[in-house]
Design an enzyme around this catalytic site. Structure first.
Site, PDB file in Angstrom:
ATOM      1  CG  LEU A  53      -1.889  -1.040   1.360  1.00  0.00           C
ATOM      2  CD1 LEU A  53      -2.708  -0.855   2.776  1.00  0.00           C
ATOM      3  CD2 LEU A  53      -2.896  -0.969   0.140  1.00  0.00           C
ATOM      4  CG  ASP A  54       0.618   4.468  -2.825  1.00  0.00           C
ATOM      5  OD1 ASP A  54       1.293   3.514  -3.261  1.00  0.00           O
ATOM      6  OD2 ASP A  54      -0.316   4.975  -3.449  1.00  0.00           O
ATOM      7  NE  ARG A  55       5.889   7.958   5.409  1.00  0.00           N
ATOM      8  CZ  ARG A  55       6.875   8.543   5.454  1.00  0.00           C
ATOM      9  NH1 ARG A  55       7.652   8.889   4.525  1.00  0.00           N
ATOM     10  NH2 ARG A  55       7.305   8.868   6.480  1.00  0.00           N
ATOM     11  CB  THR A  57      -3.010   3.859   1.061  1.00  0.00           C
ATOM     12  OG1 THR A  57      -2.990   4.787  -0.104  1.00  0.00           O
ATOM     13  CG2 THR A  57      -4.132   3.057   0.965  1.00  0.00           C
TER      14      THR A  57
END
Length: 246
Positions: A53-55, A57
């Site tokens: 997951l993106d940081r 998110t």
């Protein structure tokens, strides 16, 4: 930081990742905390990364406890055997309220770290469905059939509805109560307004798959406080758009 473990057995561990926490170590700053290292410390053994997951998110993310399970889950992700559902707030009223975005994604030709819709990019498919909307914002559910970097963010920008607070694909402006509440007045205790949300408004809501032995796994992470607060205030101060889904 205390880990919010949503599910765990002998093979897998599923965590509710908070926004702002890296999944893997940063190449340029190894001192920053990351989720996989925290899990390895708490478990006392190696943990295998299945997806990311993106940081910014938040939400559901799954890890494997051994190499055999890692191979199986990686195969599921590759063959689209895992159902991933996200929720987020985007700018504007989305019309039509339900649809599929099928546009290839690749690296941006001019901006390092940014992705874009490109003719020769990798196949990328996102289903979206409006859950609730207001004149200036929509709360949307997403199901991604592929796992491209920044997929939802790129796809929503491509149809003119970037995610709220997205600096890379939108205007990056924080979500402020003054932006939706008429005659807003700053509290005497505060010198400046505190944003209700100041990170990309995206949350990994649900993860569903079958283990190799056929055991069904379905794990959900409730909306984090910042996104939930925005929805609450929108419902209170922003009149809902005509025809919006309830």
């Amino acid at each position: 930081m205390q880990l919010d473990i949503l599910f765990e057995d002998d093979d897998i561990i599923i965590v509710n990742k908070p926004s702002g926490l890296l999944v893997i170590p940063d190449r340029f700053n190894a001192e920053l905390p990351c989720l996989v290292k925290m899990l390895e410390v708490s478990q006392g053994k190696k943990i295998w990364i299945v997806h990311r997951l993106d940081r910014e998110t938040s939400g559901v993310i799954c890890f494997a406890k051994n190499e055999v399970v890692h191979r199986y889950l990686s195969m599921l992700f590759e063959e689209r055997g895992i159902k991933k559902t996200y929720a987020g707030i985007v700018i504007g009223r989305v019309i039509p309220e339900e649809g599929t975005i099928d546009k290839p994604i690749g690296e941006h030709t001019a901006v390092h770290g940014k992705m874009a819709i490109v003719k020769n990019g990798k196949a990328s498919i996102t289903d979206y469905k409006v859950i609730e909307q207001w004149p200036l914002y929509s709360f949307v559910e997403f199901r991604i059939h592929t796992g491209r970097t920044h997929q939802i963010r790129v796809h929503m920008q491509s149809i003119g509805h970037p995610l709220v607070c997205d600096e890379l694909y939108g205007d990056g402006k924080p979500f402020l109560l003054s932006g939706i509440k008429r005659k807003y007045r700053l509290s005497e205790k505060d010198e400046e307004e505190r944003p209700l949300l100041n990170r990309v408004a995206l949350h990994a809501y649900r993860l569903e798959f079958d283990k190799e032995d056929g055991t069904p796994i379905k794990v959900e992470a409730p909306l984090p406080k910042d996104i939930a607060a925005c929805i609450k205030q929108l419902n209170k101060w922003a009149p809902q758009a005509p025809g919006s889904i309830q």
